[in-house]
Design an enzyme around this catalytic site. Structure first.
Site, PDB file in Angstrom:
ATOM      1  N   LYS A   1       0.792  -1.022  -0.102  1.00 53.46           N
ATOM      2  CA  LYS A   1       0.104  -0.084   0.214  1.00 53.46           C
ATOM      3  C   LYS A   1       0.927   1.247   0.030  1.00 53.46           C
ATOM      4  CE  LYS A   1      -0.438  -0.378   4.939  1.00 53.46           C
ATOM      5  NZ  LYS A   1      -1.235  -0.292   6.233  1.00 53.46           N
TER       6      LYS A   1
ATOM      7  N   MET B   1      12.215  24.319  -1.608  1.00 51.86           N
ATOM      8  CA  MET B   1      11.364  23.589  -2.427  1.00 51.86           C
ATOM      9  C   MET B   1      12.147  22.700  -3.193  1.00 51.86           C
ATOM     10  SD  MET B   1       8.095  24.209  -4.790  1.00 51.86           S
ATOM     11  CE  MET B   1       7.110  24.981  -3.847  1.00 51.86           C
TER      12      MET B   1
ATOM     13  N   ARG C   1      -9.508   0.622  16.001  1.00 55.84           N
ATOM     14  CA  ARG C   1      -9.490   1.170  14.826  1.00 55.84           C
ATOM     15  C   ARG C   1     -10.518   0.823  13.937  1.00 55.84           C
ATOM     16  NH1 ARG C   1      -3.984   1.455  11.358  1.00 55.84           N
ATOM     17  NH2 ARG C   1      -4.525  -0.733  10.897  1.00 55.84           N
TER      18      ARG C   1
ATOM     19  N   TYR D   1      17.070  30.932   2.617  1.00 55.63           N
ATOM     20  CA  TYR D   1      15.809  31.718   3.184  1.00 55.63           C
ATOM     21  C   TYR D   1      16.194  32.025   4.575  1.00 55.63           C
ATOM     22  CZ  TYR D   1      13.096  30.802  -1.308  1.00 55.63           C
ATOM     23  OH  TYR D   1      12.771  30.691  -2.301  1.00 55.63           O
TER      24      TYR D   1
END
Length: 364
Positions: free
Chosen positions: A35, A308, A132, A260
């Site tokens: 998954k 980024m 759950r 930054y």
């Protein structure tokens, strides 16, 4: 591909880790959890290798994931761990012969309405204490009485999930196993006996949780399910090596600011490498200053803020030039488990957060 960032996926490590599962659970069948795009490693690359290595089935989280896996034509059963999420998924699941994990009454109503005459293979999920998903154990007798109305539905077995297998000595593990054993004793005669409880932690450290099926996930990718331990310390091999390269070098003088927010200031003359990787690729922004990284085979650390598309590394004591290879994490670099510990998270998240714009490449 021109931007020098790639995730190398080791086929040899995948095969090795399947062998470790076999060693720990020799009598069980392996339902490999793929998954979340094989925990971020790329299901299209990993699933064929896992099939060749002999896993017996695959487990996914949704119909969409099942369909992507089905398209690979690997001739292994595909199990939807969450079952159908709406009624419209039932007919597709029946047509594809997916194994369905049923954990609530509403799902059974969908099956009755849309697949009452279909040949279905089901697992019934039991809540053994994690709270759950799953039916409470006391509801199972009535549930199985209702299932008898559908003779073409085969209940393969009961399934549950361990909540604390990452801490094997926790008595809660035996408590859950006991609840599961009691549930099997009450309704196991109405199933094919293909029960499943153990995840990676259970496979490795809790043999009393091994049933017909084990469901390893994290360990297949060479990562440890245990806090404070690396996969390499328990016989696993890391599958991922997340790589990039130095694309620019800056010489900073004492007092110069970097990146930054001018968040880092050079205490003395230093040499800084700019690496093509950033939070847009999934590299955690909070690893922006002091996190280990390997450049040209030498250990150094990140500096300043991660942006980024780029991050900074300290090259002051490193022999490297533009184009030098960088291992951000995984094989050949800092282990995912160590970086996850620095962030106060788990290695599952570290691999899953790698973005799709990072190309995955299968290596031998």
């Amino acid at each position: 591909m021109t931007r020098p960032i790639v995730a190398d996926i080791s086929a040899a490590a995948l095969r090795h880790n399947v062998a470790v599962v076999r060693e720990h659970a020799p009598r069980a069948q392996i339902m490999a959890a793929v998954k979340a795009n094989a925990y971020g490693h790329a299901v299209t690359l990993c699933a064929p290798v896992l099939a060749e290595a002999g896993v017996d089935a695959f487990a996914v989280a949704s119909l969409e994931e099942a369909e992507a896996l089905h398209a690979l034509r690997l001739e292994r059963p595909i199990c939807l761990l969450g079952g159908p999420f709406d009624a419209d998924e039932v007919s597709v699941a029946a047509e594809r012969a997916y194994l369905l994990v049923i954990h609530e009454q509403r799902q059974l109503q969908w099956l009755e309405t849309h697949a009452g005459d279909a040949a279905l293979r089901l697992f019934i999920k039991v809540d053994t204490g994690m709270h759950r998903l799953g039916f409470a154990p006391e509801r199972l007798p009535a549930l199985f009485a209702a299932l008898q109305r559908y003779p073409r539905w085969e209940v393969l077995g009961l399934m549950s999930h361990l909540a604390r297998s990452d801490t094997p000595d926790d008595p809660f593990n035996r408590q859950q196993a006991g609840v599961f054993a009691d549930a099997i004793a009450h309704v196991g005669h109405a199933t094919a006996g293909q029960h499943s409880l153990a995840n990676s932690g259970g496979v490795l450290a809790l043999p009393f949780t091994h049933q017909h099926w084990v469901r390893p996930g994290l360990m297949l990718y060479g990562l440890s399910p245990f806090a404070g331990r690396r996969g390499s310390e328990i016989g696993l091999q890391p599958v991922l090596s997340w790589r990039s390269a130095v694309v620019a070098i800056r010489e900073l003088g004492p007092g110069d600011w970097l990146g930054y927010g001018a968040a880092w200031q050079a205490p003395a003359h230093c040499r800084v490498g700019v690496v093509a990787a950033g939070y847009g690729d999934g590299y955690p922004r909070h690893l922006g200053c002091g996190a280990p990284v390997t450049v040209a085979g030498q250990t150094t650390c990140t500096l300043a803020r991660v942006s980024m598309d780029m991050l900074f590394v300290d090259l002051t004591a490193v022999e490297a030039d533009i184009g030098a290879p960088v291992v951000l994490m995984g094989a050949g670099g800092p282990p995912l488990e160590s970086l996850a510990a620095e962030l106060g998270t788990i290695s599952y998240e570290m691999s899953c957060r790698m973005q799709m714009r990072v190309p995955r490449r299968l290596v031998s």
